[in-house]
Enzyme design. Structure first.
Site: not given
Length: 861
Positions: A534-535
């Site tokens: 996930d960023k």
């Protein structure tokens, strides 16, 4: 092996009126896409009872405990019908004994899952078919005792104040429900009920050790006496018989238990071989076999105990007492008596006694015991204790404190937010201990292999006895050779090869602040070559900055920011917080209009009403679905996107106000982390993000990722993980364990970052990094790689020894005595090899992985 479980829907989702509901669809979708679950469907109510959710799952791949976590991730509960107990026990000192007890439990009606390891028992059972007391009774019949929980009492007396430990009343709960794990600071004492020492033998829990030593001493004495000619043959035979009795006492018990469970275990093979030697009058060799076998079991138990003690040490990190301020006075109390809202005084260089937040004082805190962070973290008070008390999860990291961590040079006051049994340290200690009982795929395979192999060995022994005389050997010679083959083929080392490595690796992970939930995730993480990230908050700081304010024609910057801040003030999204913080700084003031009717539009933006007119703030997709965009605003938005910005277009009434550009900067450690993972053999590192594709590619380029997939809604992230699993076979997903729960659940291994203090992350993840340091990810991947290698080494070593000894004994090159020495020696070597994981160092693994890669590159030019 596929198993079926049916669960009442009202139990899972008590607020759902029927099976035709989005919550049910969400639950079935999450579960059906999870590894090991082949089918999930709803069985309609027949009118007499509720609808039921029917699950078909492969017990060698997943477990009821895992299904429970996945169901919780979608808002469900499986605790009313299915109960879960995790007990510290006595009477299980080695792996073979553990398997016999587990097999006995699995045959009980209502037991869905039972795993036993030396010292621990975990059982999942259906309350409608059995009870906790039934399980206790079954354990007692197997000679296993459940330890009672105790509480510590600090009695300050004139002599200096010694801590005493007293057992809780008999009515104290001895099981560990899902919402109440063992508390830190609790010791496990013996259950002082009837039959306290039945599980251990005539000398209590040390009986096996005493018997093993007695057997070895008697055999050694008899052997020396035989060489010296001190006694006649009758006396020496009696000595060897007594030695064999002490060596075979507990072996006989295990063999009987195995036969009752319709299984021929290794203990049975050893007894048959010893009995065969005795039939031939070779009492010395039969006694040697049993003596070495019993001593080997004890040495194995001691070595495994080292790893267990490393796990148990986690629970001892928190102090037994705390100084609490109540009604204006300070007094020392046991940590179990702390209640939420108490103020605890933490003096310099003391261990922190509870989870909470700082209300006064500043200091630096060493969080390494829990999170593995190498640098102390500065701590300061919260702005408003009452707000922090109402929302402990929202307290910023620089004000949060955890039990078991160590205060620095400043005195601080802590307000308690969790009871002792609910602290992050307590949950970590309990979950690490439970992880030991989660069998890995390799361990399940070897267990199945043994079930076939042991009867095959018995058949081979019969063949040797029958065929030998046909080829000119005497019956006694053939019988002796058959007994030697029996010893040679006993897969003791194989039985311990995997669990010893898993136990040591799980213990080592816990020491560096990483929770690994058993051998399954450990082995998978050690063999996969793709990781998805996930960023926001994982690869990036999670605190985006407002970098650009581009107004539309005729609109002032103040006007644009006033409208945006008014709406975003009512949102808790990280982008909203950045707009409010940085926008107010650009304005030079914080007084803006108030917004009403604020409504979040998932994955797109937010709408509200300001000064009687609607305000719409969001990404390009939002406006494309809401009537289109002004050409000039679209042009400015696309320019910012091309520069790697996250954009938010603002529209007030019928008028486009302009575009806000934000950027979430990569974490400084992200690039090195990706480099280290690549050195460990991770070939693909993919970012999956809800941000625009150009933004995702910009961040990916900065940190060195191989792929960047943007514009993903939550459901799209699940599809992305499924796609990666199809392409790579196995994939890990790294996120925060909350918003990313569905994607993590569908990954081969779900990894949660910053899990300390987050119940959801601890529940849903297969691997939880207690701290927020990206550097921990290469640590656990490297540890898993090392564990996988050691498991393979152990398997090769154990099977290789069997492959060597069987023909050696079959053709008479090796007798029973040497076969026993080789047999027990290989078992101890396997355990010692596994224990190397307790001393694992990340850099050593990365260097060893990197060197071959560099060599290949050099050869390739």
């Amino acid at each position: 092996m596929t198993e079926t479980v049916q669960l009442d829907l009202p139990v899972l989702l008590p607020h759902v009126p029927g099976d035709d509901d989005q919550c049910v669809d969400r639950l079935t979708s999450i579960l059906s896409k999870s590894t090991g679950i082949s089918d999930v469907h709803v069985v309609a109510s027949d009118g007499d009872g509720p609808s039921q959710l029917c699950l078909h799952f492969d017990s060698s791949v997943t477990s009821v405990a895992r299904i429970r976590s996945l169901a919780r991730a979608s808002g469900a509960e499986i605790t009313d019908q299915f109960a879960h107990v995790f007990w510290d026990v006595t009477g299980v000192t080695h792996t073979r004994r553990a398997r016999s007890v587990a097999e006995h439990l699995r045959q009980m009606d209502g037991v869905a899952e039972a795993e036993v390891t030396p010292g621990f028992v975990r059982v999942e059972f259906d309350r409608r078919a059995t009870s906790e007391q039934d399980i206790r009774d079954a354990l007692a019949r197997s000679g296993v005792g459940v330890k009672a929980r105790t509480r510590r009492i600090s009695d300050r007396v004139a002599s200096g104040g010694l801590d005493e430990r007293v057992p809780e009343p008999d009515t104290a709960p001895t099981h560990v429900p899902d919402d109440a794990p063992h508390g830190v600071g609790e010791d496990d004492g013996h259950d002082h009920g009837p039959g306290e020492h039945v599980h251990g033998g005539p000398f209590g829990e040390r009986s096996e050790l005493i018997f093993a030593i007695t057997s070895a001493v008697l055999w050694t004495g008899g052997f020396v006496a035989e060489l010296a000619g001190w006694f006649n043959d009758s006396i020496l035979t009696a000595v060897f018989i007594v030695s064999g009795f002490f060596g075979g006492y507990f072996t006989l018990r295990e063999a009987v238990d195995g036969i009752r469970n319709r299984r021929f275990e290794i203990d049975f093979l050893m007894l048959v071989a010893a009995a065969g030697a005795a039939i031939l009058g070779k009492w010395e060799e039969g006694a040697l076999l049993l003596a070495l076998f019993s001593v080997g079991n004890e040495l194995e138990g001691y070595a495994m105990g080292r790893a267990r003690r490393a796990i148990e040490a986690l629970a001892d990190l928190a102090p037994a007492t705390a100084v609490v301020r109540r009604d204006g006075t300070e007094r020392e109390v046991p940590v179990e008596e702390l209640v939420v809202g108490d103020t605890v005084i933490v003096k310099p260089n003391e261990r922190i006694a509870a989870d909470g937040f700082v209300v006064s004082g500043t200091s630096s805190v060493n969080q390494a015991p829990l999170t593995g962070e190498s640098i102390p973290v500065d701590k300061s008070p919260v702005d408003d204790p009452s707000i922090a008390a109402d929302d402990p999860g929202g307290v910023r990291d620089e004000s949060r404190l955890f039990a078991g961590t160590i205060n620095g040079t400043g005195q601080i006051d802590l307000q308690v937010t969790r009871l002792a049994k609910d602290t992050s340290l307590s949950k970590l200690a309990t979950m690490v201990r439970e992880a030991e009982t989660q069998a890995s795929p390799t361990q399940q395979f070897t267990n199945r292999f043994e079930r076939i192999f042991v009867p095959a060995v018995l058949l081979l022994v019969v063949v040797v006895m029958v065929v030998g005389p046909a080829f000119g050997s005497s019956w006694s010679e053939s019988f002796y050779r058959a007994m030697a083959v029996l010893v040679a083929a006993s897969p003791c080392a194989l039985a311990i090869a995997t669990p010893s490595a898993v136990l040591a690796a799980v213990a080592r992970a816990g020491q560096v602040g990483v929770l690994v939930k058993g051998g399954g995730p450990l082995e998978s993480l050690g063999t996969l070559n793709a990781i998805a990230f996930d960023k926001t908050g994982t690869l990036t700081e999670g605190q985006p900055r407002l970098t650009d304010v581009v107004t539309a024609d005729g609109v002032g910057e103040d006007e644009l920011l006033d409208a945006a801040i008014a709406v975003e003030n009512r949102s808790d999204h990280p982008l909203a917080a950045a707009i409010v913080r940085d926008g107010s700084e650009r304005l030079g003031r914080s007084d803006v209009a108030s917004a009403s009717g604020v409504e979040s539009i998932t994955g797109r933006g937010v709408r509200a009403v300001v000064n009687g007119r609607p305000v719409l703030i969001g990404n390009l997709r939002l406006f494309e679905e809401s009537g289109g965009l002004d050409a000039s605003v679209r042009a400015s938005a696309e320019q910012l996107l091309a520069e790697g910005r996250t954009i938010m277009v603002v529209k007030h009434g019928d008028r486009f106000m302009g575009t806000l550009g934000l950027r979430d900067t990569p974490r400084p450690a992200a690039k090195k982390m990706i480099d280290d993972l690549r050195a460990l053999g991770i070939e693909r590192a993919i970012m999956i993000s809800g941000d625009n594709q150009l933004v995702a590619e910009s961040i990916a380029a900065d940190v060195g990722l191989t792929d960047a997939w943007g514009d993903l809604m939550p459901d799209d992230k699940v599809s992305a993980i499924e796609r990666l699993r199809d392409e790579e076979g196995k994939v890990a997903m790294v996120g925060d364990g909350v918003n990313d729960a569905p994607a993590m659940a569908n990954a081969t291994v779900g990894i949660a970052m910053g899990a300390a203090g987050s119940d959801v992350a601890l529940e849903t993840a297969d691997v939880a990094l207690m701290g927020d340091e990206l550097a921990k990810l290469p640590v656990i991947v490297g540890l898993s790689r090392s564990a996988s290698r050691i498991i393979k080494q152990n398997l090769y070593m154990s099977l290789g020894m069997v492959a060597f000894l069987i023909p050696a004994t079959l053709f008479g090159f090796v007798g029973i005595g040497p076969a026993v020495v080789f047999h027990e020696g290989s078992t101890l070597v396997v355990v010692a090899n596994a224990l190397r994981l307790l001393a694992y160092r990340r850099n050593e693994t990365i260097d060893s992985e990197r060197r071959p890669t560099e060599t290949v590159q050099a050869v390739g030019g």
